[in-house]
Write a protein that holds these residues in place. Structure first.
Motif, short mmCIF file in Angstrom:
data_model
loop_
_atom_site.label_atom_id
_atom_site.label_comp_id
_atom_site.label_asym_id
_atom_site.label_seq_id
_atom_site.Cartn_x
_atom_site.Cartn_y
_atom_site.Cartn_z
N GLY A 169 0.86 -1.22 0.17
CA GLY A 169 -0.31 -0.32 -0.41
C GLY A 169 0.86 1.29 0.08
O GLY A 169 0.71 2.13 0.00
N ALA A 187 -9.15 -4.18 -0.13
CA ALA A 187 -8.84 -3.13 0.11
C ALA A 187 -8.28 -2.90 1.05
O ALA A 187 -7.95 -1.87 1.67
CB ALA A 187 -10.33 -2.76 1.46
N SER A 199 -6.47 0.71 0.62
CA SER A 199 -6.23 1.22 1.67
C SER A 199 -6.65 1.28 3.27
O SER A 199 -6.18 2.61 3.59
CB SER A 199 -7.82 2.04 1.00
OG SER A 199 -7.64 2.23 -0.23
N ARG A 246 -2.47 1.85 3.93
CA ARG A 246 -2.53 3.85 4.11
C ARG A 246 -3.10 4.40 4.85
O ARG A 246 -2.41 5.77 5.26
CB ARG A 246 -2.69 4.25 2.55
CG ARG A 246 -1.78 3.23 1.71
CD ARG A 246 -2.84 3.62 0.12
NE ARG A 246 -1.60 5.04 -0.07
CZ ARG A 246 -0.19 6.00 -0.80
NH1 ARG A 246 0.39 5.29 -0.46
NH2 ARG A 246 -0.80 6.66 -0.80
N HIS A 247 -4.22 4.12 5.06
CA HIS A 247 -5.04 4.84 6.42
C HIS A 247 -5.02 4.02 7.57
O HIS A 247 -5.79 2.86 7.54
CB HIS A 247 -6.31 5.06 5.37
CG HIS A 247 -6.21 6.22 4.34
ND1 HIS A 247 -6.52 4.96 3.47
CD2 HIS A 247 -6.23 7.12 4.21
CE1 HIS A 247 -6.39 6.08 2.68
NE2 HIS A 247 -6.40 7.45 2.51
#
Length: 489
Positions: free
Chosen positions: A197, A304, A307, A310-311
């Motif tokens: 990611g 997913a 994502s 990264r978050h």
């Protein structure tokens, strides 16, 4: 001087290893209990027909004994036809009861402390250890409590032979620690390939970059956003499951209940951490509930995964980490954003191989997969009883075949040699472990999944292993192979 050099060379020489063969013994003359039952029915029908009505009645009962013979002797997919009967019946019952389809109830939330997983994994409970902060997964049916640790290590295939041999020896001490404990139900080593990611690039830019809204910083930020998810990385976890039945006395001494079990599991976690560090494996830390939630969510929803990495503030709750929808078919599984298939390593290498023989499977690029090696320690007394039982059965079968004039098969001789080797290792003080290898493969479409499965099967052939797809139980096998929850199938 020459003798010292030869001795030092032998100490650092990479030694080959050999696995025991998968036992295929039956109750009598290699026949399993289902085979003996259907053959007995067929023989009784033939004998009864001959005594009651002769050849005419024998012809009338032909469908019975012919079907029994076909069920007992016809092989399909590596099994006799009679052995497919319970698998097929169980699958038909689950299909009629709509247990092969799962849909998350968005309106009705899950009970507090449970994991949002489908199937038999829905009974799992979560417990956050107040001292270590680690997530402990409680299986009330199997009576186990599991903790997960993340480890990192250098590429084994890039090390020189002497270093490889030394690391193999130290890893053997880790497994020996699990055997001597007596309270560990099983260990699971899970190695997963994940889309990168770009969290490493983002973290580097956050620490060293100067985001001053200039043209240079804007270009760097856009490059990081584009290049981050394009890579691939490997993640390894080791899960340890406490056998709450075997540790019942220690649990009562520690206060009883989940708190007492957590205290006993912490002792095993400390022992395992010490053994891993002695084996020069970098222990990243015991996974917390948010970290376990990301693993579960990424397994069912690979799209997913980047994502979520990264978050760091989304998808971190175990209560919502499960899939939204799961549909199971005979030979594959469909979850939120991917199709999955699980392969079982039915045969390990029969000839001697060097450590690192699984490199073709583990280093296959462009395929999203999870390889799980489940190690079940066997108590020394139980292992001794099993070995004695195997020896008695093998000797009895050999004597029976000799009376009937059958020729001794080389595979049966080799299996008897494996039993003798296991007995010698147990007498020498070594532990006995039962290994189960599972490979979960994921892809966005069915066509890509079939291509990836074929590639993994070819890689397994290069590794001298035989794989079989676990049909009729893909959902249960996926929770074992892709999730580091230390469960069995």
């Amino acid at each position: 001087m020459a003798s010292q050099q030869n001795r030092s060379k032998a100490e650092f020489e990479l030694r080959a290893v050999q696995f025991s063969r998968l036992t295929r013994r039956g109750i009598l003359l290699g026949l399993s209990l289902p085979q003996l039952i259907v053959l007995a029915i067929g023989v009784l029908s033939v004998v009864g027909a001959l005594y009651a009505g002769g050849g005419v009645l024998l012809a009338w009962t032909a469908p019975v004994w012919v079907v029994c013979a076909v069920l007992a002797w016809t092989p399909i997919g590596g099994r006799k036809l009679i052995e497919w009967v319970p698998v097929t019946v169980r699958w038909l019952l689950r299909t009629s009861a709509r247990q092969t389809v799962f849909r998350m109830r968005v309106v009705k939330p899950r009970p507090a402390g449970t994991l949002a997983l489908p199937g038999d994994a829905a009974a799992l409970r979560e417990w956050e250890d107040p001292e270590t902060g680690a997530a402990m997964i409680h299986d009330p049916h199997a009576q186990t409590l599991t903790a997960i640790v993340a480890v990192s290590h250098p590429a084994f295939v890039l090390l020189d032979p002497g270093e490889q041999e030394r690391r193999v020896a130290t890893w053997g001490r880790v497994l020996a620690t699990a055997c001597r404990s007596g309270r560990i139900a099983r260990l699971q080593i899970c190695e997963r390939t994940l889309p990168d990611g770009g969290s490493g690039l983002v973290e580097w830019w956050r620490r060293h970059g100067q985001d001053d809204e200039s043209w240079t910083s804007t270009v760097y930020r856009e490059l990081i956003d584009r290049a981050g998810p394009a890579g691939e990385r490997h993640a390894t976890t080791i899960s340890v499951a406490l056998d709450m039945r075997a540790a019942a006395r220690q649990i009562r001494t520690s206060g009883g209940g989940i708190k007492g079990a957590a205290a006993v599991l912490r002792q095993e976690m400390t022992t395992l951490t010490t053994a891993l560090r002695a084996a020069e494996l970098a222990v990243t830390g015991w996974l917390t509930p948010p970290e376990v939630a990301v693993i579960l969510r990424a397994a069912y929803d690979p799209a997913a995964a980047a994502s979520l990495e990264r978050h760091g503030d989304i998808g971190r709750s175990l209560a919502t980490a499960g899939p939204v929808a799961v549909t199971e078919t005979w030979d594959r599984l469909r979850s939120d954003s991917a199709h999955h298939a699980v392969l079982w390593i039915s045969e390990w290498p029969r000839s001697q191989v060097y450590p690192g023989f699984l490199a073709p499977v583990l280093l296959s690029s462009g395929i999203q997969r999870a390889f799980s090696l489940i190690c079940t320690p066997i108590r020394s007394d139980q292992a001794a009883r099993d070995i004695r039982k195997k020896k008695t059965e093998l000797i009895s079968d050999a004597a029976q075949r000799q009376k009937m004039g059958q020729i001794e098969d080389a595979s049966q001789t080799a299996e008897y040699g494996d039993v003798l080797q296991q007995e010698a290792d147990l007498t020498a003080g070594h532990g006995v472990l039962r290994f189960t290898g599972l490979i979960s493969i994921s892809a966005p479409t069915v066509e890509e999944l079939d291509t990836a499965v074929a590639a993994i099967e070819q890689a397994a052939i290069q590794a001298s292993c035989e794989t079989r797809r676990l049909v009729g139980q893909q959902a249960q096998a996926f929770t074992v192979a892709a999730l580091p929850l230390c469960r069995t199938v």
